[in-house]
Design a protein around this motif. Structure first.
Motif, PDB file in Angstrom:
ATOM      1  N   GLU A   2     -19.754   0.427 -30.902  1.00 38.62           N
ATOM      2  CA  GLU A   2     -20.418   0.463 -29.594  1.00 38.62           C
ATOM      3  C   GLU A   2     -19.844  -0.549 -28.610  1.00 38.62           C
ATOM      4  OE1 GLU A   2     -22.639   2.697 -29.031  1.00 38.62           O
ATOM      5  OE2 GLU A   2     -23.380   3.281 -31.008  1.00 38.62           O
ATOM      6  N   THR A   3     -19.010  -1.472 -29.092  1.00 39.28           N
ATOM      7  CA  THR A   3     -18.641  -2.594 -28.217  1.00 39.28           C
ATOM      8  C   THR A   3     -17.126  -2.781 -28.152  1.00 39.28           C
ATOM      9  OG1 THR A   3     -18.645  -4.134 -30.076  1.00 39.28           O
ATOM     10  CG2 THR A   3     -20.708  -3.903 -28.890  1.00 39.28           C
ATOM     11  N   THR A   4     -16.718  -3.645 -27.221  1.00 39.67           N
ATOM     12  CA  THR A   4     -15.344  -4.126 -27.232  1.00 39.67           C
ATOM     13  C   THR A   4     -15.203  -5.107 -28.399  1.00 39.67           C
ATOM     14  OG1 THR A   4     -15.896  -6.033 -25.883  1.00 39.67           O
ATOM     15  CG2 THR A   4     -15.238  -4.027 -24.705  1.00 39.67           C
ATOM     16  N   LEU A   5     -13.966  -5.456 -28.752  1.00 44.31           N
ATOM     17  CA  LEU A   5     -13.752  -6.398 -29.855  1.00 44.31           C
ATOM     18  C   LEU A   5     -14.404  -7.746 -29.554  1.00 44.31           C
ATOM     19  CD1 LEU A   5     -12.535  -7.107 -32.610  1.00 44.31           C
ATOM     20  CD2 LEU A   5     -10.394  -7.683 -31.436  1.00 44.31           C
ATOM     21  N   ASP A   6     -14.213  -8.254 -28.333  1.00 38.64           N
ATOM     22  CA  ASP A   6     -14.781  -9.565 -28.015  1.00 38.64           C
ATOM     23  C   ASP A   6     -16.308  -9.559 -28.068  1.00 38.64           C
ATOM     24  OD1 ASP A   6     -12.629 -11.201 -27.858  1.00 38.64           O
ATOM     25  OD2 ASP A   6     -12.336 -10.981 -25.687  1.00 38.64           O
ATOM     26  N   GLN A   7     -16.920  -8.513 -27.528  1.00 40.56           N
ATOM     27  CA  GLN A   7     -18.386  -8.433 -27.575  1.00 40.56           C
ATOM     28  C   GLN A   7     -18.871  -8.286 -29.009  1.00 40.56           C
ATOM     29  OE1 GLN A   7     -18.901  -5.071 -24.973  1.00 40.56           O
ATOM     30  NE2 GLN A   7     -19.549  -6.352 -23.252  1.00 40.56           N
ATOM     31  N   GLY A   8     -18.107  -7.516 -29.799  1.00 37.49           N
ATOM     32  CA  GLY A   8     -18.471  -7.330 -31.203  1.00 37.49           C
ATOM     33  C   GLY A   8     -18.362  -8.635 -31.981  1.00 37.49           C
ATOM     34  N   LEU A   9     -17.315  -9.393 -31.715  1.00 39.87           N
ATOM     35  CA  LEU A   9     -17.141 -10.678 -32.413  1.00 39.87           C
ATOM     36  C   LEU A   9     -18.238 -11.661 -32.018  1.00 39.87           C
ATOM     37  CD1 LEU A   9     -13.247 -10.993 -32.123  1.00 39.87           C
ATOM     38  CD2 LEU A   9     -14.570 -10.528 -34.200  1.00 39.87           C
ATOM     39  N   LEU A  10     -18.638 -11.617 -30.753  1.00 39.29           N
ATOM     40  CA  LEU A  10     -19.723 -12.482 -30.303  1.00 39.29           C
ATOM     41  C   LEU A  10     -21.031 -12.077 -30.983  1.00 39.29           C
ATOM     42  CD1 LEU A  10     -20.789 -14.731 -28.406  1.00 39.29           C
ATOM     43  CD2 LEU A  10     -21.082 -12.974 -26.641  1.00 39.29           C
ATOM     44  N   PHE A  11     -21.290 -10.766 -30.998  1.00 34.00           N
ATOM     45  CA  PHE A  11     -22.505 -10.268 -31.664  1.00 34.00           C
ATOM     46  C   PHE A  11     -22.517 -10.706 -33.126  1.00 34.00           C
ATOM     47  CE2 PHE A  11     -24.656  -7.024 -34.225  1.00 34.00           C
ATOM     48  CZ  PHE A  11     -25.903  -6.992 -33.606  1.00 34.00           C
ATOM     49  N   GLU A  12     -21.350 -10.600 -33.778  1.00 38.15           N
ATOM     50  CA  GLU A  12     -21.245 -10.991 -35.186  1.00 38.15           C
ATOM     51  C   GLU A  12     -21.580 -12.466 -35.368  1.00 38.15           C
ATOM     52  OE1 GLU A  12     -17.795  -9.847 -38.117  1.00 38.15           O
ATOM     53  OE2 GLU A  12     -17.409 -11.876 -37.407  1.00 38.15           O
ATOM     54  N   ARG A  13     -20.992 -13.319 -34.546  1.00 34.97           N
ATOM     55  CA  ARG A  13     -21.256 -14.759 -34.695  1.00 34.97           C
ATOM     56  C   ARG A  13     -22.721 -15.098 -34.443  1.00 34.97           C
ATOM     57  NH1 ARG A  13     -16.761 -15.176 -31.579  1.00 34.97           N
ATOM     58  NH2 ARG A  13     -17.921 -16.076 -29.826  1.00 34.97           N
ATOM     59  N   ARG A  14     -23.287 -14.523 -33.374  1.00 36.62           N
ATOM     60  CA  ARG A  14     -24.689 -14.831 -33.060  1.00 36.62           C
ATOM     61  C   ARG A  14     -25.606 -14.350 -34.186  1.00 36.62           C
ATOM     62  NH1 ARG A  14     -22.661 -17.919 -30.428  1.00 36.62           N
ATOM     63  NH2 ARG A  14     -22.469 -17.981 -28.156  1.00 36.62           N
ATOM     64  N   ALA A  15     -25.366 -13.168 -34.677  1.00 34.02           N
ATOM     65  CA  ALA A  15     -26.228 -12.631 -35.735  1.00 34.02           C
ATOM     66  C   ALA A  15     -26.068 -13.466 -37.003  1.00 34.02           C
ATOM     67  CB  ALA A  15     -25.890 -11.164 -35.999  1.00 34.02           C
ATOM     68  N   PHE A  16     -24.838 -13.856 -37.306  1.00 32.93           N
ATOM     69  CA  PHE A  16     -24.586 -14.747 -38.445  1.00 32.93           C
ATOM     70  C   PHE A  16     -25.357 -16.058 -38.272  1.00 32.93           C
ATOM     71  CE2 PHE A  16     -22.169 -18.568 -39.498  1.00 32.93           C
ATOM     72  CZ  PHE A  16     -22.136 -18.496 -40.879  1.00 32.93           C
ATOM     73  N   GLN A  17     -25.275 -16.612 -37.047  1.00 36.84           N
ATOM     74  CA  GLN A  17     -25.936 -17.904 -36.789  1.00 36.84           C
ATOM     75  C   GLN A  17     -27.448 -17.781 -36.952  1.00 36.84           C
ATOM     76  OE1 GLN A  17     -24.117 -18.451 -32.960  1.00 36.84           O
ATOM     77  NE2 GLN A  17     -22.174 -19.145 -33.850  1.00 36.84           N
ATOM     78  N   ILE A  18     -28.020 -16.661 -36.532  1.00 37.91           N
ATOM     79  CA  ILE A  18     -29.469 -16.461 -36.690  1.00 37.91           C
ATOM     80  C   ILE A  18     -29.831 -16.408 -38.176  1.00 37.91           C
ATOM     81  CG2 ILE A  18     -31.297 -14.718 -36.404  1.00 37.91           C
ATOM     82  CD1 ILE A  18     -29.965 -14.179 -33.588  1.00 37.91           C
TER      83      ILE A  18
END
Ligand code: HXC
Length: 260
Positions: free
Chosen positions: A219-235
């Motif tokens: 659903e996302t660009t690579l950068d948005q996907g990587l950001l989503f991944e990091r934030r979700a990991f951090q949560i």
């Protein structure tokens, strides 16, 4: 709860859902849709259940498509006004946050192939056959086939499948990345249930987040996907299960999960 067109069994923390219209090769009519929506909602709401397996009754078909007999005399205005097929995409896929696996035990054609592709992944039996034969009926995929098949196997094969309506066997499906693995038919349910048990034994929040992350890649660009991944990991690092998981590793014992 008993259903008209599906069977639902709980095996420990795994829900097994079987489309049960073998006389019609498990064709997907509106009752199957209603029953599946209900069963998936019950699975999602039941805290004792961690993963589901969807399969078809009998040895011949997972599902041979949307029910052609139900669609044959339906006027176009009904298809349009009901927004026919929209519930398949909105309910079964988007609202189920827990992981589920499609165990494809034979024909997965048209809507059957599309339903299998809504699963988080597909395990296929050696006799499985996938296809989008809608073109032969004068129509086209309507439950995501043109989109999910293209994302799964790429343009060349998706175009080939949609334009010729041909079937892909299990070996080609595995080679193409449509299924994770192929097993003998006799082992299919055992393998799928065992895999589902493994997933159901994982920390439940981590399971949902891992699923969301992989889906975000579509659903996302690579950068948005990587950001989503990091934030979700951090949560997740704030969860009790993260503290327990790391502690259990260091203490060389299995973790005991709270789902918190
Ligand atoms: C309703 C179906 C069905 C279907 C099979 N049956 N597929 N009924 N909808 N999609 C029924 C048959 O009518 C038959 O009922 C019984 O199941 C057994 O099927 P047979 O054809 O006798 O079996 P066999 O000769 O082994 O052939 C298997 C098959 C064939 C190759 C899978 O059944 C087939 O081609 N089915 C249709 C596949 C297809 O086109 N799927 C896409 C549907 S369209 P009776 O009563 O005669 O015993 C779709 C989205 C379309 O999914 C979007 C439109 C808006």
């Amino acid at each position: 709860h008993t259903y008209e067109t599906i069977l639902v069994e709980q095996k420990g923390a795994v829900t097994l859902i079987t489309i049960n219209r073998p006389q019609a090769l498990n064709a997907l009519n509106s009752q199957v849709l209603a029953d599946l929506i209900d069963a998936f909602a019950a699975f999602e709401a039941d805290e004792t259940q961690g993963c589901a397996v969807l399969t078809g009754a009998g040895e011949k078909a997972f599902a041979a498509g949307a029910d052609i007999k139900e669609m044959a005399d339906k006027p176009a205005s009904d298809f349009f006004n009901e927004d026919f097929f929209s519930k398949w995409t909105s309910h079964v896929v988007k609202t189920t946050r827990k992981p589920w696996i499609a165990a494809v035990n034979g024909f997965a054609l048209g809507g059957g192939c599309e339903l299998a592709m809504m699963a988080d992944f597909i395990i296929a039996s050696e006799n499985a056959k996938f296809g989008q034969p809608e073109i032969k009926l004068g129509v086209a995929p309507g439950m995501g086939g043109s989109q999910r098949l293209t994302r799964a196997v790429g343009k060349a094969k998706a175009m080939d499948m949609c334009l010729t309506g041909r079937m892909m066997d299990a070996a080609e499906a595995e080679r193409s990345g449509l299924v994770t693995r192929v097993v003998p038919l006799a082992d299919l349910l055992t393998d799928a249930l065992k895999t589902a048990e493994t997933i159901a034994a994982m920390p439940p929040m981590a399971a949902k987040v891992n699923k969301e992350m992989v889906n975000a890649a579509y659903e996302t660009t690579l950068d948005q996907g990587l950001l989503f991944e990091r934030r979700a990991f951090q949560i997740l690092t704030a969860s009790d299960d993260k503290a327990e998981g790391m502690k259990a590793f260091i203490e060389k014992r299995p973790g005991v999960w709270k789902g918190k």
